[in-house]
Each structure stands twice: as C-alpha cells, then as structure tokens.
Design an enzyme around this catalytic site. Structure first.
Site, short mmCIF file in Angstrom:
data_model
loop_
_atom_site.label_atom_id
_atom_site.label_comp_id
_atom_site.label_asym_id
_atom_site.label_seq_id
_atom_site.Cartn_x
_atom_site.Cartn_y
_atom_site.Cartn_z
N HIS A 205 -2.66 -1.25 12.75
CA HIS A 205 -3.06 -1.15 11.27
C HIS A 205 -1.99 -0.63 10.72
O HIS A 205 -1.70 0.70 10.57
CB HIS A 205 -4.15 -0.11 11.48
CG HIS A 205 -4.95 -0.16 10.11
ND1 HIS A 205 -6.06 -0.79 9.64
CD2 HIS A 205 -4.61 0.51 9.03
CE1 HIS A 205 -6.43 -0.44 8.43
NE2 HIS A 205 -5.58 0.44 8.23
N HIS A 207 0.06 -0.25 7.06
CA HIS A 207 0.13 -0.44 5.47
C HIS A 207 1.50 -0.53 5.07
O HIS A 207 2.49 -0.23 5.55
CB HIS A 207 -0.38 0.71 4.73
CG HIS A 207 -1.85 0.91 4.59
ND1 HIS A 207 -2.47 0.66 3.71
CD2 HIS A 207 -2.63 1.04 5.78
CE1 HIS A 207 -3.88 0.60 4.16
NE2 HIS A 207 -3.81 1.09 5.36
N CYS A 238 -6.14 4.24 1.59
CA CYS A 238 -7.23 5.16 1.80
C CYS A 238 -7.23 6.10 0.48
O CYS A 238 -6.45 6.59 -0.04
CB CYS A 238 -6.63 6.06 2.87
SG CYS A 238 -7.68 7.50 3.14
N ASN A 247 -2.69 -2.78 2.55
CA ASN A 247 -2.55 -3.12 4.27
C ASN A 247 -1.38 -4.16 4.02
O ASN A 247 -1.16 -4.91 3.04
CB ASN A 247 -3.77 -3.76 4.50
CG ASN A 247 -4.75 -2.77 4.91
OD1 ASN A 247 -5.43 -2.38 3.90
ND2 ASN A 247 -4.85 -2.16 6.07
#
Ligand code: COA
Ligand code: ZN
Length: 306
Positions: A205, A207, A238, A247
């Site tokens: 994951h 960013h 976040c 992202n």
C-alpha cells in the site's frame, strides 16, 4: 509470461476518508458499482471506525447495504477494534482489514491506543469472526516510516507481521502511510515479508506523497510482490498524519502495467472515465496523470503546416 498484478481499489475508503466535502451515500454506491463493473476483484469499500474520528465514512453500513455485489469480487472494510468488527459483520462484509501502526506514536494519533491494545482487540476480533463467512487481512501502517518518529526498524515491522500470522490472520498489508518509502528499502522489506507471507496474501500500500509511488511498485513487483492497493484519481490520505497525500493512482498504475505487458484484468478506458468524474464528486482537481494526458496510444492529429 509476465505475472499478472492484482490491484485492490481503495478510493472510496482511503480516498474519501480525507475529503472535506461529504460524498453522498448514493454517489459512493454508484461509484463502487462502476468499479465492480470495471473488473476489480477486490474493493476496499469503507471503514467501520468512529464517526467522530472519520465523519466522511459514517455511512459505511448504508453503502454496504446499497452496493450490487458482483460475484467474484471481495468487498473489504477497514476495522480498528471489536466494535468495528461487529458492525462490519452485521453489514455482511467479505473481508475485514485490521489496521495497526508499527509506530506507537502514529497508532495513538490514529487509533487512540497503543499497538499492544490494538493487538488485544484483534485477538478478540479473531474469536468473533470464527465460523463467520468473512476473511481477514491486517495492515502494518507506517511500515516504511512514521511522520512523527521517522524510520521504523524492519525487525519491528516483521515482528508485527509475525504477530498477525500467529493470530491466524490470512492476508498482510505493508502500508507506506505517508509516502516515506524508497525503492531500495521496499525491495529489502518485501523480500523479508515474502519469506513468511506468500505473494498471493501480501499487499503493498503506497502513497505518492514524494513522487515515488510507482517506482516503489516496480521495486516490490521485481522482488516478487503481486498485490497492490491504489486509488482512482490518486485520491487518499490518512487524516491523522500531517502532510498526508494521495495513494498511488489506479489508472496510472494500470496504464503502466499494461504498457509493460503485465495484466490487471481491469478496463483502463472505464477507469479513466470514472476518474474524470471525480472532481465533480470531491470538488477539486485530482492528482492522477493518465486521465489528463490520455493513454499512450491515444494519438493526436498532426498539426497543419502554417
Ligand atoms: N465504530 C463506531 N463507533 C465506535 C467504534 C467503531 N468502530 N469504536 C468506538 N466507537 C464509539 C464508542 O461507542 C464511543 O461512543 P460514545 O461516545 O457514543 O459512547 C466512542 O466511539 C468512543 O469510544 P472509544 O472506545 O473510547 O474510542 P476512541 O474515542 O478511543 O476511538 C477508535 C478509538 C479506534 C474508534 C478511533 O480512534 C477511530 O475510529 N480511529 C480510526 C481512524 C481512521 O480511520 N484512520 C484512517 C485509516 S488508517
Ligand atoms: Zn493509505
């Protein structure tokens, strides 16, 4: 044959959670249905978190009740604690994604508790989901660095991965919550993680906070990772991490993969169309680049000689 890449779409969770303008429930449902039709096998739909912490996702239950579930697609929800798991089960999610930061400081800012307290909650959740028709994934947030504490030792990240596996959690995600990772660090950590988690259960994951999102994907892919989170338009971030930005962008990633001969099973044209509609929903321009530039194969007419 080049191995396919599995892309999990997270725009309606990681993306919408940070948007100041509330995206109406009906618009969320329409977008998720369109994402299902574009071919995603996994969609992180929403979060069952405190509506005070993340008001943008307070309609998670209504969204799960309203979406058309495409057979074969796994509809995931982020869950922080046992109360979130109960709500998620009631909404008939296919998978819960439990999240805990390796950084104590970030976990306290994000989840209001220590990582050990999060882990105690996860152990309870694993009891609750026994016998229920739901799969489990857990995320190590700030795995590549914390905006408050800085570097996070790889040994500490791997210890958290081992704790997830010991609880019987099936999938593991390594999250670069605020885009601090670099490709060399990614290659090292992914290689270590793949020694204990098979590629079909490991998700990365990333960013794009510092412009290294797709470089990190390629580094992870070359190290053997095959599953990646991405958000349409490059939305995301976040709310409890200073300077958080989007992202990696789904359609930019899909375009890169297809140009390189890596299959995704996704319809790039549909994704570009959906991404071009995002500014209407969120009220501002979005970072994705392919939706602005067009696909590499979209040629332009030759200018007439003056
Ligand atoms: N869903 C809905 N409500 C919840 C909840 C959940 N999963 N967990 C707790 N609550 C409610 C409680 O019922 C209580 O409600 P009340 O004030 O009406 O009595 C209130 O929230 C406080 O409960 P508490 O257990 O003390 O939680 P907290 O205030 O310490 O918050 C979290 C802890 C984890 C719920 C909160 O920090 C949170 O939701 N964080 C998620 C952050 C996030 O999504 N970050 C981005 C993605 S990584
Ligand atoms: Zn994220």
């Amino acid at each position: 044959m080049t191995d396919a890449m599995l892309i999990q779409e997270v725009a309606t969770r990681d993306g919408f959670q940070i948007e100041p303008r509330y995206v109406e429930t009906a618009d969320k449902i329409r977008l998720i249905d369109a994402l299902s039709a574009a071919g995603f096998s996994r969609i992180e739909v929403s979060s069952f978190v405190s509506p005070k912490a993340v008001p943008a996702l307070r309609d998670a239950a209504e969204v799960f009740a309203g979406i058309a579930r495409r057979p074969g697609t796994v509809y995931v929800a982020l869950v922080p604690n046992p109360k979130g798991a109960e709500r998620a089960l009631a909404a008939r999610v296919d998978e819960v994604n439990l999240v805990c930061s390796v950084s104590e400081t970030h976990n306290r800012a994000n989840m209001g508790m220590s990582p050990d307290a999060s882990m105690e909650g996860f152990a309870q959740i694993m009891e609750t989901v026994k016998g229920a028709d739901v799969s489990t994934n857990a995320t190590v947030a700030t795995a590549f660095g914390c905006p408050f504490e800085g570097d996070q030792p790889a040994d500490k990240v791997m210890a958290q991965v081992e704790r997830y596996l010991a609880l019987g959690i099936t999938g593991v995600t390594l999250a670069d919550t605020t885009g601090m990772a670099n490709p060399v660090q990614v290659e090292r950590l992914v290689t270590r993680a793949l020694a204990v988690v098979p590629a079909e259960r490991l998700t990365l994951h990333f960013h794009n906070t510092r412009g290294l999102g797709l470089a990190n994907v390629l580094s992870a892919y070359h190290a053997g990772a095959r599953r990646f989170d991405a958000a349409l338009g490059g939305l995301g971030g976040c709310p409890f991490a200073p300077g958080a930005t989007g992202n990696i962008c789904t359609e930019d990633l899909v375009s890169m993969a297809h140009e390189m001969g890596i299959e995704t099973g996704l319809d790039l044209d549909s994704l570009i169309g959906l991404s071009r509609d995002l500014p209407r929903l969120v009220g501002h321009d979005v970072p994705g680049q392919v939706a602005k530039a067009g696909r590499p194969c979209d040629l332009h007419p030759v200018p007439k000689a003056a």
